[in-house]
Scaffold this motif. Structure first.
Motif, PDB file in Angstrom:
ATOM      1  N   UNK A   2      35.415  35.634  11.644  1.00 51.63           N
ATOM      2  CA  UNK A   2      35.125  36.754  10.318  1.00 51.63           C
ATOM      3  C   UNK A   2      36.739  37.198  10.108  1.00 51.63           C
ATOM      4  N   UNK A   3      36.880  37.522   8.824  1.00 53.36           N
ATOM      5  CA  UNK A   3      38.109  37.976   8.522  1.00 53.36           C
ATOM      6  C   UNK A   3      38.713  39.272   8.958  1.00 53.36           C
ATOM      7  N   UNK A   4      40.078  39.631   9.159  1.00 53.12           N
ATOM      8  CA  UNK A   4      40.288  40.722   9.453  1.00 53.12           C
ATOM      9  C   UNK A   4      41.166  41.307   8.669  1.00 53.12           C
ATOM     10  N   UNK A   5      40.791  42.555   8.155  1.00 53.67           N
ATOM     11  CA  UNK A   5      40.026  43.581   8.981  1.00 53.67           C
ATOM     12  C   UNK A   5      38.526  43.131   8.687  1.00 53.67           C
ATOM     13  N   UNK A   6      37.824  43.957   9.534  1.00 51.59           N
ATOM     14  CA  UNK A   6      36.441  43.641   9.550  1.00 51.59           C
ATOM     15  C   UNK A   6      35.821  44.744   8.462  1.00 51.59           C
ATOM     16  N   UNK A   7      35.063  44.325   7.603  1.00 56.93           N
ATOM     17  CA  UNK A   7      34.466  45.376   6.638  1.00 56.93           C
ATOM     18  C   UNK A   7      33.078  45.800   6.981  1.00 56.93           C
ATOM     19  N   UNK A   8      32.740  47.100   7.109  1.00 64.89           N
ATOM     20  CA  UNK A   8      31.734  47.412   7.402  1.00 64.89           C
ATOM     21  C   UNK A   8      31.300  48.508   6.232  1.00 64.89           C
ATOM     22  N   UNK A   9      30.096  48.333   5.700  1.00 63.84           N
ATOM     23  CA  UNK A   9      29.479  49.122   4.678  1.00 63.84           C
ATOM     24  C   UNK A   9      28.243  49.730   4.890  1.00 63.84           C
ATOM     25  N   UNK A  10      28.134  50.876   4.622  1.00 63.87           N
ATOM     26  CA  UNK A  10      27.114  51.851   5.149  1.00 63.87           C
ATOM     27  C   UNK A  10      26.815  53.071   3.887  1.00 63.87           C
ATOM     28  N   UNK A  11      25.747  53.692   3.859  1.00 63.33           N
ATOM     29  CA  UNK A  11      25.533  54.921   2.953  1.00 63.33           C
ATOM     30  C   UNK A  11      25.565  55.931   4.151  1.00 63.33           C
ATOM     31  N   UNK A  12      26.047  56.993   3.673  1.00 59.29           N
ATOM     32  CA  UNK A  12      26.005  58.401   4.579  1.00 59.29           C
ATOM     33  C   UNK A  12      24.561  58.602   4.825  1.00 59.29           C
ATOM     34  N   UNK A  13      24.085  58.672   6.234  1.00 54.97           N
ATOM     35  CA  UNK A  13      22.695  59.044   6.370  1.00 54.97           C
ATOM     36  C   UNK A  13      22.427  60.407   6.732  1.00 54.97           C
ATOM     37  N   UNK A  14      21.299  60.811   6.638  1.00 57.25           N
ATOM     38  CA  UNK A  14      21.063  62.466   6.861  1.00 57.25           C
ATOM     39  C   UNK A  14      21.317  62.886   8.181  1.00 57.25           C
ATOM     40  N   UNK A  15      21.401  62.165   9.138  1.00 56.81           N
ATOM     41  CA  UNK A  15      21.916  62.725  10.541  1.00 56.81           C
ATOM     42  C   UNK A  15      23.556  62.917  10.296  1.00 56.81           C
ATOM     43  N   UNK A  16      24.222  62.317   9.434  1.00 51.08           N
ATOM     44  CA  UNK A  16      25.682  62.197   9.237  1.00 51.08           C
ATOM     45  C   UNK A  16      26.160  63.571   8.562  1.00 51.08           C
ATOM     46  N   UNK A  17      25.367  64.219   7.855  1.00 49.78           N
ATOM     47  CA  UNK A  17      25.936  65.501   7.192  1.00 49.78           C
ATOM     48  C   UNK A  17      25.608  66.878   7.794  1.00 49.78           C
ATOM     49  N   UNK A  18      26.572  67.828   7.412  1.00 50.51           N
ATOM     50  CA  UNK A  18      26.040  69.086   7.916  1.00 50.51           C
ATOM     51  C   UNK A  18      25.264  69.855   7.068  1.00 50.51           C
TER      52      UNK A  18
END
Length: 247
Positions: A2-18
Protein backbone atom coordinates in the motif's frame (compact mmCIF):
# COMPACT_ATOMS: atom_id res chain seq x y z
CA UNK A 1 2.22 -2.89 -1.05
CA UNK A 2 0.00 0.00 0.00
CA UNK A 3 1.09 3.59 -0.42
CA UNK A 4 2.81 5.57 2.31
CA UNK A 5 1.36 7.53 3.97
CA UNK A 6 -1.61 5.28 4.64
CA UNK A 7 -4.91 7.15 4.30
CA UNK A 8 -7.69 6.33 6.76
CA UNK A 9 -11.04 8.03 6.18
CA UNK A 10 -13.89 8.16 8.66
CA UNK A 11 -16.73 10.30 9.93
CA UNK A 12 -16.66 11.63 13.49
CA UNK A 13 -18.90 9.23 15.41
CA UNK A 14 -21.16 10.00 18.35
CA UNK A 15 -18.71 8.56 20.96
CA UNK A 16 -15.98 10.84 19.54
CA UNK A 17 -17.62 14.10 20.63
CA UNK A 18 -18.02 15.99 23.88
CA UNK A 19 -21.15 17.60 25.30
CA UNK A 20 -20.89 20.35 22.67
CA UNK A 21 -21.07 17.72 19.86
CA UNK A 22 -17.52 18.52 18.74
CA UNK A 23 -14.52 16.20 18.42
CA UNK A 24 -12.67 15.84 21.72
CA UNK A 25 -9.29 14.40 22.70
CA UNK A 26 -10.73 10.97 23.37
CA UNK A 27 -12.33 10.87 19.93
CA UNK A 28 -9.11 12.02 18.31
CA UNK A 29 -7.08 9.28 20.02
CA UNK A 30 -9.63 6.69 18.96
CA UNK A 31 -9.26 7.80 15.34
CA UNK A 32 -5.45 7.76 15.53
CA UNK A 33 -5.47 4.35 17.18
CA UNK A 34 -7.75 2.94 14.48
CA UNK A 35 -5.65 4.44 11.70
CA UNK A 36 -2.46 2.93 13.14
CA UNK A 37 -4.07 -0.47 13.70
CA UNK A 38 -5.46 -0.69 10.17
CA UNK A 39 -2.23 0.56 8.60
CA UNK A 40 -0.27 -2.22 10.34
CA UNK A 41 -2.97 -4.74 9.52
CA UNK A 42 -2.59 -3.89 5.84
CA UNK A 43 1.14 -4.61 6.18
CA UNK A 44 0.60 -8.04 7.70
CA UNK A 45 1.36 -7.09 11.31
CA UNK A 46 -2.13 -6.48 12.69
CA UNK A 47 -4.11 -8.25 15.40
CA UNK A 48 -5.28 -10.97 12.98
CA UNK A 49 -1.66 -11.80 12.11
CA UNK A 50 -0.42 -12.54 15.64
CA UNK A 51 -0.82 -16.36 15.31
CA UNK A 52 1.47 -16.23 12.26
CA UNK A 53 3.99 -13.57 13.31
CA UNK A 54 4.11 -14.27 17.04
CA UNK A 55 4.54 -10.56 17.76
CA UNK A 56 2.34 -7.54 18.38
CA UNK A 57 2.75 -3.78 18.71
CA UNK A 58 2.06 -2.13 22.09
CA UNK A 59 1.78 1.61 22.53
CA UNK A 60 4.37 3.29 24.76
CA UNK A 61 3.54 6.96 24.16
CA UNK A 62 1.13 9.43 22.52
CA UNK A 63 1.13 13.11 21.68
CA UNK A 64 -2.00 14.50 20.02
CA UNK A 65 -2.70 18.14 19.22
CA UNK A 66 -6.28 19.14 18.47
CA UNK A 67 -6.18 22.41 16.51
CA UNK A 68 -9.88 22.76 15.76
CA UNK A 69 -12.88 20.69 16.86
CA UNK A 70 -15.16 19.67 13.99
CA UNK A 71 -18.73 18.66 14.77
CA UNK A 72 -20.32 15.21 14.85
CA UNK A 73 -20.50 13.41 11.46
CA UNK A 74 -17.78 15.56 9.88
CA UNK A 75 -15.72 13.56 7.39
CA UNK A 76 -12.01 13.34 8.25
CA UNK A 77 -8.95 12.05 6.41
CA UNK A 78 -6.00 10.79 8.46
CA UNK A 79 -2.53 10.31 7.01
CA UNK A 80 -0.19 8.04 8.97
CA UNK A 81 3.29 6.67 8.39
CA UNK A 82 6.08 4.96 10.37
CA UNK A 83 8.95 7.40 10.96
CA UNK A 84 11.36 4.85 12.41
CA UNK A 85 11.71 1.09 12.91
CA UNK A 86 14.77 0.44 15.01
CA UNK A 87 15.74 -1.83 17.90
CA UNK A 88 12.54 -2.69 19.78
CA UNK A 89 10.63 0.43 18.74
CA UNK A 90 8.70 2.17 15.99
CA UNK A 91 7.62 5.81 15.80
CA UNK A 92 4.46 6.66 13.86
CA UNK A 93 3.10 10.12 13.00
CA UNK A 94 -0.31 11.40 11.92
CA UNK A 95 -1.96 14.34 10.17
CA UNK A 96 -5.75 14.70 10.32
CA UNK A 97 -7.58 16.75 7.71
CA UNK A 98 -11.08 18.15 7.26
CA UNK A 99 -11.04 18.79 3.54
CA UNK A 100 -7.93 20.93 3.03
CA UNK A 101 -7.77 22.12 6.65
CA UNK A 102 -5.34 20.46 9.06
CA UNK A 103 -7.38 19.96 12.23
CA UNK A 104 -5.06 17.72 14.26
CA UNK A 105 -1.67 16.07 14.30
CA UNK A 106 -0.14 13.33 16.38
CA UNK A 107 2.91 11.26 17.14
CA UNK A 108 3.25 7.87 18.79
CA UNK A 109 5.86 5.36 19.89
CA UNK A 110 5.31 1.60 19.82
CA UNK A 111 7.21 -1.38 21.18
CA UNK A 112 7.32 -4.79 19.54
CA UNK A 113 6.68 -7.65 21.96
CA UNK A 114 6.49 -11.42 21.86
CA UNK A 115 2.78 -12.27 21.93
CA UNK A 116 3.32 -15.30 24.19
CA UNK A 117 5.90 -14.05 26.70
CA UNK A 118 5.10 -10.34 26.59
CA UNK A 119 8.82 -9.56 26.41
CA UNK A 120 10.42 -7.05 24.06
CA UNK A 121 11.50 -8.43 20.73
CA UNK A 122 13.72 -6.78 18.14
CA UNK A 123 12.42 -5.38 14.88
CA UNK A 124 13.72 -7.85 12.33
CA UNK A 125 14.45 -7.31 8.67
CA UNK A 126 11.19 -9.12 7.92
CA UNK A 127 9.22 -6.62 10.00
CA UNK A 128 11.13 -3.66 8.61
CA UNK A 129 10.66 -4.73 5.01
CA UNK A 130 6.89 -4.89 5.47
CA UNK A 131 6.71 -1.13 5.99
CA UNK A 132 7.67 1.91 3.94
CA UNK A 133 9.06 4.65 6.18
CA UNK A 134 9.06 8.43 5.88
CA UNK A 135 11.47 10.53 7.91
CA UNK A 136 9.24 13.61 8.21
CA UNK A 137 8.15 14.42 11.75
CA UNK A 138 5.08 16.45 12.70
CA UNK A 139 6.67 17.70 15.95
CA UNK A 140 10.10 19.13 16.58
CA UNK A 141 10.56 17.57 20.03
CA UNK A 142 10.54 13.94 21.18
CA UNK A 143 7.78 12.45 23.30
CA UNK A 144 8.18 12.69 27.05
CA UNK A 145 8.97 9.43 28.82
CA UNK A 146 8.67 10.31 32.50
CA UNK A 147 7.33 12.76 35.05
CA UNK A 148 7.53 13.47 38.76
CA UNK A 149 4.75 13.92 41.28
CA UNK A 150 5.56 15.91 44.44
CA UNK A 151 5.58 13.76 47.61
CA UNK A 152 2.35 13.91 49.58
CA UNK A 153 0.15 14.70 46.57
CA UNK A 154 -3.32 13.29 47.38
CA UNK A 155 -5.31 11.18 44.91
CA UNK A 156 -7.79 13.21 42.86
CA UNK A 157 -9.59 10.16 41.44
CA UNK A 158 -9.62 6.43 42.25
CA UNK A 159 -11.24 3.49 40.50
CA UNK A 160 -10.96 -0.22 39.78
CA UNK A 161 -9.88 -1.36 36.31
CA UNK A 162 -12.80 -3.42 35.09
CA UNK A 163 -13.79 -5.71 32.25
CA UNK A 164 -15.14 -2.71 30.36
CA UNK A 165 -11.60 -1.30 30.08
CA UNK A 166 -9.85 -4.38 28.66
CA UNK A 167 -8.61 -4.73 25.08
CA UNK A 168 -7.53 -7.72 22.98
CA UNK A 169 -4.23 -7.89 24.87
CA UNK A 170 -6.14 -8.37 28.15
CA UNK A 171 -5.02 -5.13 29.73
CA UNK A 172 -6.49 -1.62 29.90
CA UNK A 173 -6.74 -0.03 26.46
CA UNK A 174 -4.67 3.14 26.09
CA UNK A 175 -7.72 5.36 25.61
CA UNK A 176 -8.98 4.53 29.09
CA UNK A 177 -5.81 5.99 30.58
CA UNK A 178 -7.05 9.30 29.17
CA UNK A 179 -10.48 8.64 30.69
CA UNK A 180 -8.93 8.15 34.12
CA UNK A 181 -6.79 11.29 33.79
CA UNK A 182 -9.73 13.45 32.73
CA UNK A 183 -11.58 12.46 35.91
CA UNK A 184 -8.65 13.71 37.98
CA UNK A 185 -8.54 17.21 36.49
CA UNK A 186 -9.95 20.20 38.38
CA UNK A 187 -13.28 21.24 36.88
CA UNK A 188 -11.93 24.56 35.61
CA UNK A 189 -9.16 22.73 33.70
CA UNK A 190 -11.55 20.15 32.30
CA UNK A 191 -13.90 22.90 31.11
CA UNK A 192 -11.09 24.60 29.13
CA UNK A 193 -8.80 21.78 28.10
CA UNK A 194 -5.56 22.79 26.40
CA UNK A 195 -5.13 21.64 22.81
CA UNK A 196 -2.44 19.01 23.38
CA UNK A 197 -2.54 15.78 25.36
CA UNK A 198 0.55 13.61 25.87
CA UNK A 199 0.74 10.20 27.51
CA UNK A 200 3.80 8.21 28.60
CA UNK A 201 2.83 4.61 29.36
CA UNK A 202 5.03 2.97 31.99
CA UNK A 203 3.31 -0.32 32.86
CA UNK A 204 0.15 -2.10 31.77
CA UNK A 205 -2.93 -2.16 34.00
CA UNK A 206 -4.62 -5.53 34.43
CA UNK A 207 -8.27 -6.23 35.21
CA UNK A 208 -9.10 -5.77 38.87
CA UNK A 209 -6.23 -3.38 39.65
CA UNK A 210 -7.18 -0.58 42.06
CA UNK A 211 -5.71 2.61 40.61
CA UNK A 212 -5.46 6.22 41.74
CA UNK A 213 -4.73 9.41 39.82
CA UNK A 214 -2.64 12.24 41.26
CA UNK A 215 -3.02 15.72 39.75
CA UNK A 216 -0.35 18.43 39.82
CA UNK A 217 0.41 21.62 37.91
CA UNK A 218 4.04 21.42 36.80
CA UNK A 219 6.55 24.26 36.90
CA UNK A 220 6.31 24.64 33.12
CA UNK A 221 2.51 24.98 33.27
CA UNK A 222 1.43 21.47 32.28
CA UNK A 223 -1.54 19.82 33.92
CA UNK A 224 -0.09 16.46 34.92
CA UNK A 225 -1.86 13.31 36.09
CA UNK A 226 0.10 10.30 37.33
CA UNK A 227 -1.78 7.00 37.24
CA UNK A 228 -0.48 4.60 39.88
CA UNK A 229 -1.34 1.59 42.00
CA UNK A 230 0.06 -0.24 45.00
CA UNK A 231 0.57 0.49 48.69
CA UNK A 232 4.02 0.77 50.22
CA UNK A 233 5.48 -0.24 46.88
CA UNK A 234 4.00 2.13 44.31
CA UNK A 235 3.69 1.16 40.65
CA UNK A 236 3.50 3.99 38.12
CA UNK A 237 1.37 3.03 35.12
CA UNK A 238 1.41 6.29 33.17
CA UNK A 239 1.87 10.04 33.13
CA UNK A 240 -0.67 12.18 31.25
CA UNK A 241 -0.08 15.86 30.44
CA UNK A 242 -2.45 18.51 29.08
CA UNK A 243 -0.88 21.71 27.75
CA UNK A 244 -0.69 24.26 24.94
CA UNK A 245 2.16 23.84 22.48
CA UNK A 246 4.42 26.73 21.51
CA UNK A 247 5.66 25.34 18.17
Amino acid sequence: MIDTPYIYETDITYPDVGIDRRLDHRGLLRILQEAAAIASDERGYGAKDVPRTGVCWLLSGWRAELRTRPVWRTHLRTETWPRSLDGFFSERDFLVWQGEELIARGSSKWILVNAVTGKLTRVTDAVRSAYDMEERSVFGTPLRTNGKTPPGTPPAFSTLAGRRDMDVNRHVNNIHYLDYALEALPQEVFDRLPGTVEVAFRRQILEGTPIRCLYTLTEDGRHQVEIQSGGEKVTCHAFVWFYERNE
